[in-house]
Design an enzyme around this catalytic site. Structure first.
Site, short mmCIF file in Angstrom:
data_model
loop_
_atom_site.label_atom_id
_atom_site.label_comp_id
_atom_site.label_asym_id
_atom_site.label_seq_id
_atom_site.Cartn_x
_atom_site.Cartn_y
_atom_site.Cartn_z
N HIS A 104 1.79 4.23 -3.05
CA HIS A 104 1.75 5.70 -2.91
C HIS A 104 3.04 6.31 -3.45
O HIS A 104 3.03 7.27 -4.23
CB HIS A 104 1.60 6.09 -1.44
CG HIS A 104 0.23 5.93 -0.89
ND1 HIS A 104 -0.90 6.37 -1.53
CD2 HIS A 104 -0.21 5.38 0.29
CE1 HIS A 104 -1.97 6.11 -0.80
NE2 HIS A 104 -1.58 5.50 0.31
N HIS B 76 0.84 -1.20 0.00
CA HIS B 76 0.00 0.00 0.00
C HIS B 76 0.87 1.26 0.00
O HIS B 76 0.68 2.17 -0.82
CB HIS B 76 -0.90 -0.03 1.24
CG HIS B 76 -1.82 1.11 1.38
ND1 HIS B 76 -3.18 1.02 1.17
CD2 HIS B 76 -1.59 2.42 1.73
CE1 HIS B 76 -3.74 2.20 1.38
NE2 HIS B 76 -2.79 3.05 1.72
N GLU B 77 1.85 1.31 0.90
CA GLU B 77 2.72 2.48 1.00
C GLU B 77 3.64 2.58 -0.22
O GLU B 77 3.92 3.67 -0.72
CB GLU B 77 3.53 2.43 2.29
CG GLU B 77 2.71 2.50 3.56
CD GLU B 77 1.83 3.76 3.62
OE1 GLU B 77 2.24 4.80 3.06
OE2 GLU B 77 0.74 3.68 4.21
#
Length: 219
Positions: free
Chosen positions: A28, A24-25
Site C-alpha cells: 500500500h 500487504h501494508e
C-alpha cells in the site's frame, strides 16, 4: 501443548501470517509513493520491519491466542498505512490502485510460494527437511490467498471497499465511508460466527491449482 509443538505451530502459522501482513501494508505504502504520496514513508511505514506495522491486538494477541488455544478462528490485522489523498494527482483513480496493491501483493506472494515449492521438489527432493519446508510454504500460500480474498470483500474499511469506490458515485461512497464503523462490526460478526467460511471455496481452489502447477513443473 508442549513447547516444541507451540514453536512448530508458530513457525507454520504465525510467521507466514506476520510476513504476509507486513508485505500487504508495505505494498500500500509503496504504490502510494509511486502515485505521489510519501506519507507512509515519512511515517516510517515503507518497510518490511514488523515492528512498524504491528497492531498488538490484531497482529499479535489474537493470532497467537488462536494458535496457543486451538481456537478455530485465525484472524488478525496490522496498522493501516497512512495515505493522504491531498498529495495524489487523481485521488479517485490513485486510491483505487493503492487499495488494490494490498490484495495483489498477497497474490504475488502466493505465486512466489508456489514457485519455491516447484524449486524444492525439483532440486531437493531427497533432503531430510523438505517435508517441513513444503508444509510451511503451503501454509504461506494459503495465508496469502485468504488475506487477498478477504481484503477484496467490497466493504469499508477493507481494500475491496476502496476499490469499489472507483466505480461508485462520490456521494454514495461518502455515505459508505461514514458508516465504516457499522460495516466493521458486521465484518467482525461474520468472522466470529464462521459465516465467511465461504471464502474457503475460492481460496482452496486456487491453492490446489497452484500446488498442482508447482508439483508437476508447470510454473
Amino acid at each position: 501443548m508442549d513447547v516444541t509443538t507451540v514453536g512448530a505451530r508458530i513457525a507454520v502459522f504465525f510467521i507466514p501470517f506476520l510476513f504476509a501482513l507486513c508485505f500487504h501494508e508495505y505494498a500500500h505504502g509503496l504504490v502510494a509513493k509511486w502515485r505521489g504520496d510519501n506519507t507512509a514513508e515519512l511515517a516510517g511505514r515503507l518497510t518490511l520491519n514488523p515492528m512498524a506495522h504491528i497492531d498488538w491486538i490484531g497482529t499479535v494477541m489474537l493470532p497467537l491466542a488462536a494458535i496457543l488455544f486451538n481456537i478455530p478462528v485465525f484472524f488478525g490485522w496490522a496498522k493501516p498505512v497512512p495515505v493522504s489523498s491531498r498529495n495524489l494527482k487523481n485521488p479517485r483513480v490513485d486510491m483505487f490502485w493503492i487499495a488494490l496493491a494490498g490484495p495483489l501483493s498477497n497474490v504475488l506472494l502466493a505465486v512466489v510460494g508456489a514457485l519455491l515449492i516447484g524449486v524444492l521438489i525439483r532440486f531437493f527432493a531427497g533432503a531430510s527437511w523438505i517435508m517441513a519446508a513444503l508444509e510451511v510454504l503451503k501454509m504461506f500460500i494459503l495465508t496469502n490467498l485468504f488475506l487477498a480474498i478477504f481484503n477484496a470483500i467490497p466493504l469499508h474499511p477493507l481494500d475491496g471497499g476502496k476499490v469499489l469506490a472507483r466505480f461508485l458515485p462520490a456521494s454514495l461512497n461518502y455515505k459508505l465511508e461514514q458508516n465504516e464503523q457499522m460495516t466493521s462490526i458486521i465484518l467482525l460478526a461474520l468472522v466470529m460466527t464462521g459465516a465467511l467460511r465461504i471464502l474457503a471455496v475460492p481460496v482452496y481452489w486456487i491453492h490446489s491449482g497452484l500446488i498442482q502447477m508447482a508439483t508437476y513443473g508447470l510454473m
